[in-house]
Each structure stands twice: as structure tokens, then as C-alpha cells.
Design a protein around this motif. Sequence first.
Motif, PDB file in Angstrom:
ATOM      1  N   SER A   1      -7.101   4.153   5.403  1.00  0.00           N
ATOM      2  CA  SER A   1      -7.493   3.750   4.863  1.00  0.00           C
ATOM      3  C   SER A   1      -9.336   4.538   4.376  1.00  0.00           C
ATOM      4  CB  SER A   1      -8.089   2.187   4.608  1.00  0.00           C
ATOM      5  OG  SER A   1      -8.745   1.673   3.494  1.00  0.00           O
TER       6      SER A   1
ATOM      7  N   ARG B   1      -8.410  -1.216  -3.005  1.00  0.00           N
ATOM      8  CA  ARG B   1      -9.466  -0.107  -4.292  1.00  0.00           C
ATOM      9  C   ARG B   1      -8.688   1.353  -5.081  1.00  0.00           C
ATOM     10  NH1 ARG B   1      -9.810   4.092   0.437  1.00  0.00           N
ATOM     11  NH2 ARG B   1     -11.436   1.517   1.350  1.00  0.00           N
TER      12      ARG B   1
ATOM     13  N   PHE C   1      -8.338  -1.758   1.190  1.00  0.00           N
ATOM     14  CA  PHE C   1      -7.769  -0.433   0.751  1.00  0.00           C
ATOM     15  C   PHE C   1      -6.634  -0.696  -0.751  1.00  0.00           C
ATOM     16  CE2 PHE C   1      -4.812   3.260   2.247  1.00  0.00           C
ATOM     17  CZ  PHE C   1      -5.104   4.163   0.826  1.00  0.00           C
TER      18      PHE C   1
ATOM     19  N   VAL D   1       0.394  -1.366   0.105  1.00  0.00           N
ATOM     20  CA  VAL D   1       0.119  -0.081  -0.378  1.00  0.00           C
ATOM     21  C   VAL D   1       0.606   1.116  -0.050  1.00  0.00           C
ATOM     22  CG1 VAL D   1      -0.187   0.485   2.487  1.00  0.00           C
ATOM     23  CG2 VAL D   1      -1.780   0.442   1.059  1.00  0.00           C
TER      24      VAL D   1
ATOM     25  N   SER E   1     -15.754  -5.367  -0.873  1.00  0.00           N
ATOM     26  CA  SER E   1     -13.918  -4.991  -0.140  1.00  0.00           C
ATOM     27  C   SER E   1     -13.535  -5.384  -2.057  1.00  0.00           C
ATOM     28  CB  SER E   1     -13.775  -6.130   1.429  1.00  0.00           C
ATOM     29  OG  SER E   1     -15.049  -4.714   1.708  1.00  0.00           O
TER      30      SER E   1
ATOM     31  N   HIS F   1      -8.818   7.709   3.175  1.00  0.00           N
ATOM     32  CA  HIS F   1      -8.536   7.972   1.675  1.00  0.00           C
ATOM     33  C   HIS F   1      -9.937   7.268   0.910  1.00  0.00           C
ATOM     34  CE1 HIS F   1      -7.752   6.103  -2.723  1.00  0.00           C
ATOM     35  NE2 HIS F   1      -6.975   6.475  -2.881  1.00  0.00           N
ATOM     36  N   ARG F   2     -10.905   7.267   1.594  1.00  0.00           N
ATOM     37  CA  ARG F   2     -12.217   7.081   0.934  1.00  0.00           C
ATOM     38  C   ARG F   2     -12.865   8.488   1.079  1.00  0.00           C
ATOM     39  NH1 ARG F   2     -14.880   2.509   0.657  1.00  0.00           N
ATOM     40  NH2 ARG F   2     -16.984   3.282   1.050  1.00  0.00           N
TER      41      ARG F   2
ATOM     42  N   THR G   1      -6.002  -3.641   4.921  1.00  0.00           N
ATOM     43  CA  THR G   1      -5.410  -3.225   4.071  1.00  0.00           C
ATOM     44  C   THR G   1      -5.729  -3.776   2.922  1.00  0.00           C
ATOM     45  OG1 THR G   1      -4.083  -3.072   6.626  1.00  0.00           O
ATOM     46  CG2 THR G   1      -3.105  -3.140   3.978  1.00  0.00           C
TER      47      THR G   1
ATOM     48  N   SER H   1     -12.326  -2.003   6.119  1.00  0.00           N
ATOM     49  CA  SER H   1     -11.457  -1.714   6.960  1.00  0.00           C
ATOM     50  C   SER H   1      -9.887  -2.416   6.930  1.00  0.00           C
ATOM     51  CB  SER H   1     -11.777  -1.459   8.517  1.00  0.00           C
ATOM     52  OG  SER H   1     -11.514  -2.950   9.224  1.00  0.00           O
TER      53      SER H   1
END
Length: 710
Positions: free
Chosen positions: A607, A140, A137, A105, A174, A610-611, A134, A132
Motif C-alpha cells: 500500500s 484508494r 489501499f 486488492v 482513509s 503504491h502511494r 488493506t 496502512s
Amino acid sequence: MCSELEYENQAFVEQLSNDGLTIMARGLGVEKVFLRFMRLYCDPQNLVLVVNTTNAEEGYFLEELHSGEQVQQLPTLITNEVNVKQREQLYLHGGVVFVSKRILVVDILSKRCPVDKVSGLLVYNAHRVVESSTVAFILRLYRQANKEGFIKAFTDTPELFSNGFCKFEHVMKSLYLKNAYLWPRFHATVGTSLSKHTADVVELRQQMTPNMTAIQIAVMDIMNVCLNELKSSVPSIDADVLTLDIALHKSFDHIIRMQLEPVWNQLSSKLRQLLVDLRKLKSLLYCLIQHDAVTFYYNLQTLSISNCNYQSPSSQSAWMFLDAANTLLVKAYERVYGKKTESLRNIKDVHLEGATPEENPKWHLLSVVLNEINTANKCGNTLIVVNDQKTCYQLKEYLCKGGSFLLQKQYERFFGSNNASLAKRRKLDSGGSKPTLKSETKATECFQEENEISEMDVVDLTFNSDGKVTDCTKFSSLLYPVIAIHCVNARSSAYYMSQVLTQLKPQFIIIYDADFQFVRQVEAFTALNPGITLRVYFLFYECSVEEQKYLTELRREKESFQQLIKDRAQMAISVDKDISDKDESLFSKISQKVIVDVREFRSALPSFLHRRNFDIVPVTLEVGDYILTPDVCIERKSVSDLFGSLNSGRLYNQVTAMNRHYKRPMLLIELSQEKTFSLQVFYLHFQPYLFFVFFFFHHRAYQQTETVLK
């Protein structure tokens, strides 16, 4: 010998043609399907990232790829020991790359990893992917920059998808996947594949001794009392969870803790002691079935004495005062000393002498089976499967030196060597050229002189620090049949079971402790090797918690798959909808930049930020965790980390450094949304440190943190 079964080929083809989540029953070989995809993409023309694997799983996959069919380029492994420049070169080099979640990430956000050139991601242990996490994340970020690459996810833990509200749907979102492929044991293709060639199965049920039966009933009665007390004291707990069947399952502690998280700080010491008691009682049941009478009595005696030594009544186990507890103590004493007694309430005053412990009934049954195997065939290897390393050690001692020797050794270990009766029996056992397996009953004696077992005949399969089997490679050099004792629950052993079966090629398998995952691995091994005539012996205690636990695990897995089938058909958002387009609004223009310490990516906060359209810049920070402006610095603390920092003095140094370098230092305390919290306790701890700002968040902690930062 064929290399893949029909259902494995079909599962591979399904994932190859359409990305999705493959959920396979344990023991059917989801790791083989995953390994096949890795073998397919081991090419410099591809860049495939493998995420969410453990160190043991990575070692297994690398070893299998190295020893199997030749591939163009072996996978590379990126850990914290690989520097930035080396990571950039490895990404450009292509092929399959194992990379840790935190490193990946950070590399994606820092533009070190060429996301647009990544062919796809292989996600293992997909049941752990939540919004939630990693991994979510990473997916995404990947979908934001690359909408053409594939995402293929795999898991063999269907039970975890039935925990929580719409867990299956949330995991699919997710993962940004549209398809779910379910492979239960009752799948028609799986049943057809495994039934083409089957082993000869012999199920042997052993009666427990009267003392063992009485102990089992007493422990289960006590557990029922504890469960009823817990049910009446905490009405918010799901009543379906507080049953004896669920309590015997290995995941009960986790399930009940999750149920109690919202009110954990409100629980009295009495209720918390009940949870501890349930865990100890379950361990006693396990010890009763698995280990010898001396070990069980020692564990029970230790538990009873420690309970008597507690000064506070709230710390004492209330079940010790039940009539069933007295039965438990008396029968455990009789198993070791063979003497009838009425009560052992003052167990500290019991005079330990004249011990004649009873042998585990399964030991004799095992020796009968081995005698039958030796009589029928003297050239085939035998594999004995147990649940833990202690049982593995005890069986090796029993087969090589006899039950009396083992019991005397255990007695000397726990209670000293002043027992003349056992010492005499051990001397008799140790006399002569070789120890033999003997039974003191009137039944046929097992293993006459021509069938004696030596230390060299029994191979104890253990594992080194890398989780690899140490003795497997020696099988090819053995010129005589061996009895290999293997622990299926040893660290990382599940991934090497197929290797053990392939290299040992046993003609006889004795399942000493039932494990349905291993049973399916044996089914797959038999179907893949039709030339091997295999006989499998199941050893069960009749009407025991061992049998009940085995059947409960099978039922829970079946029910989980049935629920998954319904969830797949009734999802609020159909799996046919393009989930990757659902969050297009999140990929809009970034509104604000936040500098985040690279160590903070173990947390879920980056995360969520970032959303909310924050531009995340990962940097190694010496002071603080988040920098909003040149004047604003934030140090984030979870509750557990906060108390640890207070106790060690690290918090004082961190606060001093923030005050020195920033005009507006802040301390952000994030609370778990599943737990209750009281400010009174914190005030007492924080009073000396009130020269900076505190933020306290309770309900939906991460989301409220985002709002404040924004």
C-alpha cells in the motif's frame, strides 16, 4: 409490529442521500441499517462490494437476507476457494459480493475486477480502517479508477476513535468520506423512538456476603499497589490510563500495551510481571462475581502454588507478600470450608476436609425472581442473560439440581470426592423424583412442588461452529413455557440476539450479568413489539466492581461520542471538503514497476509503495517477495517472522533459493516503528547467514523501505 424504528429510518436516509461514516452506539442496530443497504443493492444491475466483515458477520447477513423479504439476487461470497475465472464471472454477474480484503486488492491490481463498473463499496467495522490497512489501499485504488461510485462506512465502536492523535480525522481521510453521522444513545431521535413503548424494569440489588466483600476490597487494594508501582516505574505512561476504573475495563490490556510498545524491550522482568499480575487479579475479580466459591478458591490456590514454585524471584508476584494477599487467601478459604483462620501463607499444607461452601448470593436472588414469575404468570417464556458459557452451565445445573449438588460436583472436580459432608448433602438433594430450587435461609422457600423445574424446562442456548443458535429453531415446537439461558458474550451471539428475542418472544427477561449492549437491544425489541408486555429484571451486586464496570462502560461511550462531536466540528480539514481530491498527486504517472507476491498483501508495504507511485504487479512468486529487476529479489521479514524462520530452518532454504536464481538477493527486515530494537541480539542470530544483504529500518519503517526500493 413495525419493522424499523424512526432513528433507523433516518440513519438509512442520511447515508442514502449522502455518502458518509455512520457511527452508532452499540446495541442500537447498526447491522440492521447495513443489512437494509445490502437488501437495496441485491440487484444484477448493481455491483456492490462488501469489505471488512468477519466470517460470523457474513453468515449473519446471508442468513437474514435468505430468511427475510425476498430479494432479486442473494449476495455471493468470494473466498480463497474460488478460482480466478469464477471470480471474474461473479464480478460480471453483479449484485452484492462479499470478498476478502487480500483477494479484492489483488483482483483490482490485476484488472480482474471491473472497478469502473462497481456501483459502490459498503465498509463494515470502519473503526479498523487506518492509512496502512488493506481496506484503505482498496479504497484508494477504487477512487483512482472510479470517482462516481459510492462509499458507505459503518461502525458501532465509538471508543476506538478517541485513541491516538486525530484518529477520527485520519479514518475519515482513509475512507475518502466527507460526512459523519453520529447516533449516540442520547440522540433526541433515538430517545424518542425507544421511549414510545418501554418495558417494566425492576432493579434488584443483592448484597455480597461479608467474605466476598472482603475479597473484593483486598483484590482492589492489590491492584492499586500494582498500578502505583507501574506509574512510578514508567513515567512515560499516561497517568489517566493507570486508574482502577480503566484497569477493570476489558480493553485495559490492549491500552496499556500500546502505551508501553515504544519501551517494551527496555522493561525489566519485574515490570512485565506487574502487567501479568494485573491481568490475573482482574480475572480473580471476574471469577468472584461470576462463579461459585469452590471455583474461585481453586483458581486462587492454583495461582498461589504456581507462584511459590517459581525459582527466580523476578518471576514471582510481589503482591503475594502483601497483607491484602493474606486476607484474600483467608477469606477464600473460609468461603469454602466455613472455618476461621489467621493465615494461609503455606497454602500447600492446608488439609482440605469438612467443606461447606457458601452459595453465590445471586443464585438465591434468581430463584426468588423465578418464583415470582411462576406465581404471576405460568404461560410466558423467560430469558436469562449471562456473560459466559461457564455461568450459563452453572445456572442450568443450579436450576435443575440445586446449589448443593452443583457445589459438591465442583468440589469433587477440583479437590476429589473425599468430603463426606458435601457428599451427604448431595445425596439428600438427589433423592426424590425431581430436584427443586431450595434455599437454606429462613426466607420463603422458592419453587414448591408445583413449581419444580426439570431438565426439559431449561434451554441452554449454545452455538455451533458457524456461530448460529442451535436451539432457537425449536422454540416454535415447545408447547410449554421455557427458561432459556443465553450467553451474550458467546462467539457471534451478539448478531443473533434480535433473532433470539424475536423467536422466543419472552415475557420476562432476567439480566443476570449487566451488558449495556443487550439492554439497548431489549429497548429496541420492546419498541418494535408494542403488543408484548415485557418485564425486565436487573440483578446487581450492590457496591461491587460489577456495577462500577457497567457504569464506566456507559460513561466511556458517552465521552467518546462527545469527543467525536467536537472532532467533527473542529477537524483540521473540514468534512465538507472533497477529500478524494486531496491525493490527486498520488495518481500521477507511474514511475517504476514492482512485482509483488500475492501473499504480501497482508502487509502494509504494498500500500505504501503504491502511494509512492510504484506500479504494483501481484504475482504468485515461488522465490522471494518483491522483484525489482531481473537481478534483484527481496525477501521481506517482520521481526516475529524472522525468528520463526530461523528456528524452523525455512530462512536457510529461502536464502539458498534466492542465491540460485538472482544475482543480487536481499533480505529486508522491517521493524515496528512503535518498538525499540537492539542490533546486538540480531547479530548473534544472523552470523551464520551473512552471505546476503541486510536492510534495517527503525523509525517509520515502511516509509524508509519505500525510499530504499525507489
